[in-house]
Design an enzyme around this catalytic site. Structure first.
Site, mmCIF file in Angstrom:
data_model
loop_
_atom_site.group_PDB
_atom_site.id
_atom_site.type_symbol
_atom_site.label_atom_id
_atom_site.label_comp_id
_atom_site.label_asym_id
_atom_site.label_seq_id
_atom_site.Cartn_x
_atom_site.Cartn_y
_atom_site.Cartn_z
ATOM 1 N NE ARG A 103 35.300 17.066 -14.568
ATOM 2 C CZ ARG A 103 35.123 18.063 -15.173
ATOM 3 N NH1 ARG A 103 34.562 19.172 -14.439
ATOM 4 N NH2 ARG A 103 35.387 18.488 -16.275
ATOM 5 C CG HIS A 130 40.105 18.536 -18.894
ATOM 6 N ND1 HIS A 130 39.147 17.514 -19.246
ATOM 7 C CD2 HIS A 130 39.318 19.560 -19.000
ATOM 8 C CE1 HIS A 130 38.040 17.945 -19.264
ATOM 9 N NE2 HIS A 130 37.977 19.175 -19.132
ATOM 10 C CD GLN A 133 38.002 21.812 -22.627
ATOM 11 O OE1 GLN A 133 37.356 21.462 -21.825
ATOM 12 N NE2 GLN A 133 37.694 22.527 -23.805
ATOM 13 C CG ASP A 225 41.711 26.374 -17.449
ATOM 14 O OD1 ASP A 225 40.691 26.751 -17.068
ATOM 15 O OD2 ASP A 225 42.255 25.411 -16.925
ATOM 16 C CB CYS A 265 38.644 24.380 -21.135
ATOM 17 S SG CYS A 265 39.144 25.109 -19.583
ATOM 18 N NE ARG A 293 34.777 18.677 -23.592
ATOM 19 C CZ ARG A 293 35.026 18.692 -22.235
ATOM 20 N NH1 ARG A 293 34.791 19.950 -21.465
ATOM 21 N NH2 ARG A 293 35.035 17.747 -21.278
HETATM 22 N N1 CP Z 1 35.308 22.508 -19.820
HETATM 23 C C1 CP Z 1 34.949 21.699 -19.015
HETATM 24 O O1 CP Z 1 35.480 20.557 -18.525
HETATM 25 O O2 CP Z 1 33.702 22.038 -18.258
HETATM 26 P P1 CP Z 1 33.015 21.397 -16.956
HETATM 27 O O3 CP Z 1 33.904 21.593 -15.800
HETATM 28 O O4 CP Z 1 31.677 22.178 -16.727
HETATM 29 O O5 CP Z 1 32.698 20.062 -17.340
HETATM 30 N N1 NVA Z 2 41.758 23.613 -14.910
HETATM 31 C C1 NVA Z 2 40.499 23.551 -14.739
HETATM 32 C C2 NVA Z 2 39.507 23.331 -15.831
HETATM 33 C C3 NVA Z 2 37.930 23.203 -15.617
HETATM 34 C C4 NVA Z 2 37.424 22.442 -16.683
HETATM 35 C C5 NVA Z 2 40.124 22.943 -13.432
HETATM 36 O O1 NVA Z 2 40.943 21.693 -13.306
HETATM 37 O O2 NVA Z 2 39.372 23.304 -12.531
#
Ligand code: CP
Ligand code: NVA
Length: 308
Positions: A103, A130, A133, A225, A265, A293
């Site tokens: 990530r 993502h 997701q 989101d 999400c 997930r």
């Molecule tokens: N939706 C999602 O990716 O959650 P986290 O940021 O907690 O991993």
């Molecule tokens: N769009 C959000 C998603 C988190 C899972 C971010 O990138 O912070």
């Protein structure tokens, strides 16, 4: 090598296979309390530059439930690109593990990891997309609605990383996709152009609008989101002024199909992009979506490790 960087890189058949296998693993796990250990002896290294609850825990447990082993590397430990170059981290870590999940802030770091890694790299969220997701989300839609082709998903909010992966997955699988964003927060036009190519194959329709009511008209799924994603914190105040008309509230939900499901999400900023009434209401599938997930990661891991 099967890097899982964007849903755009997979064929509709590969995506559908991941969804179907994930659903089987969920059923098996619910019935027997365990899965067949098809990834026995395999190892997953998880590299994080940003916080996480779902991605971290669901990947770790997915790997364990399929018989493998996973470990977490925190942002402060590796300091990707600071303590050590991204290329060197990729070369070193892939010498230890069978698969890497990362990530990152900048998407180019995912691409660089993949370039220098001798193991497949899974994108656990970047500023661009993502994909893990979106796989879990379409798994959840299929589980709830029984099908994906011909359904309409309406995304309301920021044309961000999550919206990008949902658009790619929808247009690969024949789901119609409508998005309502404020002006200046639309999806990247290059993303939409690529999705239009997929849509020509699958028959999906794409609608881009600034009107949330136009987007949710006839929708089977409403998705939202956060208005400010990780890494954009300095824009929070500006975004809080622009986004309120895009809140998913009871009135907006009532403008969609009667049996619409509402997705997010997570993490949610309740009272901003979604109200408590909707998040905790009868249309919400938020927590099944989060639970899924874990099973969807099994499909992604098995695909990357060529076990399906
Ligand atoms: N939706 C999602 O990716 O959650 P986290 O940021 O907690 O991993
Ligand atoms: N769009 C959000 C998603 C988190 C899972 C971010 O990138 O912070």
């Amino acid at each position: 090598m099967r890097h899982f960087i964007s849903v755009a890189d997979l064929t509709p058949e590969e995506i559908q296979n991941i969804l179907d296998r994930s659903l089987e693993w969920k059923k098996e796990f619910k019935e027997k309390g365990e899965n067949e250990p098809i990834l026995k002896g395999k190892t997953l290294g998880m590299l994080f530059q940003k916080p996480s609850l779902r991605t971290r825990v669901s990947f770790e447990l997915a790997m364990v439930q399929l018989g493998g082993y996973a470990f977490y590397l925190s942002p402060n430990e590796v300091k990707l690109g600071q303590r050590e170059s991204v290329a060197d981290v990729a070369r070193v870590l892939s010498g230890y593990v069978d698969v890497i999940m990362a990530r990152v802030f900048a998407h180019r770091h995912i691409l660089e990891l993949a370039k220098f890694s001798s193991a497949p790299v899974i994108n656990g969220l970047s500023d661009f997309n993502h994909p893990c997701q979106a796989i879990a989300d379409f798994f959840t839609i299929q589980e709830n609605k029984g099908a994906l082709k011909g359904l309409k998903l309406a995304f309301v909010g920021d044309g961000n990383n999550v919206a990008t992966s949902l658009l790619f997955t929808a247009t690969k699988l024949g789901t119609d996709f409508a998005i309502a964003t404020p002006e200046g927060y639309e999806l990247d036009p290059a993303v939409v152009r690529l999705a239009q190519e997929f849509a020509r194959e699958s028959g999906s329709k794409i609608v881009e609008t600034h009107d949330p009511y136009e987007a949710v008209d006839g929708a089977d799924v409403i998705y939202t989101d956060v208005w400010t994603s990780m890494g954009q914190e300095e824009e929070t105040e500006k975004r809080l002024r622009v986004f309120p008309p895009y809140q998913v509230n009871q009135k907006l939900v009532e403008a969609a199909k009667e049996d619409v499901i509402v997705m997010h999400c997570l993490p949610a900023h309740r009272g901003q992009e979604i109200t408590d009434e909707v998040a905790d209401g009868p249309h919400s599938v938020l927590f099944t979506q989060a639970e899924n997930r874990m099973h969807a990661q099994k499909g992604i891991l098995a695909w990357s490790l060529e076990a399906i």
